[in-house]
Design a protein around this motif. Structure first.
Motif: not given
Length: 334
Positions: A297-321
């Motif tokens: 979950f941590a690796v997938a969440a962080s992978c998605l963060k690389h697609t988002i501008y800014g410091d914050y990771n603005q993704v949901s649990v469903d998107e990570v899963e």
């Protein structure tokens, strides 16, 4: 902190305007957890002015509680970001001297009140790097969390440009890590903060061997017996826009390895480690007996963060899963 970034891929010398957002190590983790539905309290010291208030409002917008933030000092810390491209790396310039947080002192925060009903406390190596006072307050918080039986985690987060007050990370950090249960870092963190080296690692080759970190994890646990889990982020840097991304977790008995993602068109890598930590804490809180799932979950969440501008990771649990399940298609959701 206030983040002032050059637009797009402009260099500092080229830009005539800067994009203002907020961020910072622990704050980024707090926002991630709030997005996942976890109740989060963020602790800091902010100036009693409009910038300090704007920072509070920004955190509250994402569902992060700020009830125990204290006010004082003259200014908000700032960092300037120039985003790199291809073979040109990104650059960060810190402007944190005499900020409200660097001038914090022990006794300013009522940790008994802060930790009422809490079950997890997270800190990063950025906090003790900015001043002796911040390091002392961090230790104060860790010791109080230990007294109350609260799980303590840290991201070693070595930043060479922040350690300017006369102490080295290797002099300050071990006392803090000694009372920490879950430790996250990468190859530079382990070496510069704790003097532990993963032999044969070449992060500029685009691929990092997970097994190289098992020995480092064992050495860390031997040195710090309280530690129950050691997690290492594995970033292979092909160039500024293309990284491989994975992680490993050592629980004292078994080395868990995550899938490896190829992030070929990075939007913003700042906050990547924080998004990893936010995902890891969420995974360990919701599935405490499933280290593999928490790591994935941590690796997938962080992978998605690389697609988002800014410091914050603005993704949901469903998107990570969804990504964890193998769907990396990026198809439009209608």
């Amino acid at each position: 902190m206030l983040r002032l970034a050059t637009p797009g891929y402009l260099r500092f010398s080229q830009c005539h305007e800067l994009t203002a957002t907020f961020g910072g190590g622990e704050a980024n983790v707090a926002v991630s957890l709030a997005n996942y539905g976890i109740l989060v309290e963020f602790i800091t010291r902010l100036p009693e002015n409009d910038l300090g208030q704007a920072c509070l409002m920004d955190l509250r917008k994402y569902g992060v509680s700020t009830n125990h933030v204290i006010r004082g000092g003259e200014r908000l810390g700032i960092y300037f970001l120039e985003t790199g491209a291809v073979s040109r790396g990104s650059k960060v310039i810190y402007d944190r001297a005499h900020s409200a947080m660097t001038e914090i002192q022990p006794g300013m925060i009522d940790w008994d009140s802060v930790f009422d009903d809490a079950n997890w406390f997270h800190w990063t190596g950025i906090t003790p790097a900015i001043s002796q006072g911040a390091a002392d307050v961090c230790l104060e918080a860790i010791q109080k969390a230990n007294e109350k039986g609260i799980t303590v985690s840290c991201d070693l987060n070595y930043r060479k440009n922040l350690w300017k007050y006369g102490k080295k990370a290797s002099e300050v950090m071990p006392a803090l890590v000694a009372d920490t249960d879950v430790v996250l870092g990468n190859e530079e963190d382990a070496q510069m903060v704790l003097g532990l080296t993963a032999e044969g690692v070449n992060v500029t080759g685009g691929h990092v061997e997970a097994a190289a970190y098992e020995l480092v994890s064992k050495q860390l646990m031997a040195r710090f017996p309280r530690c129950k889990k050691v997690i290492t982020t594995l970033r292979g840097s092909v160039n500024a826009n293309h990284n491989s991304w994975a992680g490993v977790l050592w629980d004292g008995e078994k080395l868990f390895e995550s899938p490896t993602y190829q992030i070929t068109h990075i939007v913003d890598r700042v906050g990547g480690g924080d998004s990893f930590m936010g995902g890891l804490i969420y995974g360990l809180l919701t599935h405490p007996d499933d280290s593999q799932r928490a790591l994935n979950f941590a690796v997938a969440a962080s992978c998605l963060k690389h697609t988002i501008y800014g410091d914050y990771n603005q993704v949901s649990v469903d998107e990570v899963e969804k990504l964890m399940g193998g769907d990396a298609s990026g198809r439009v959701a209608r």
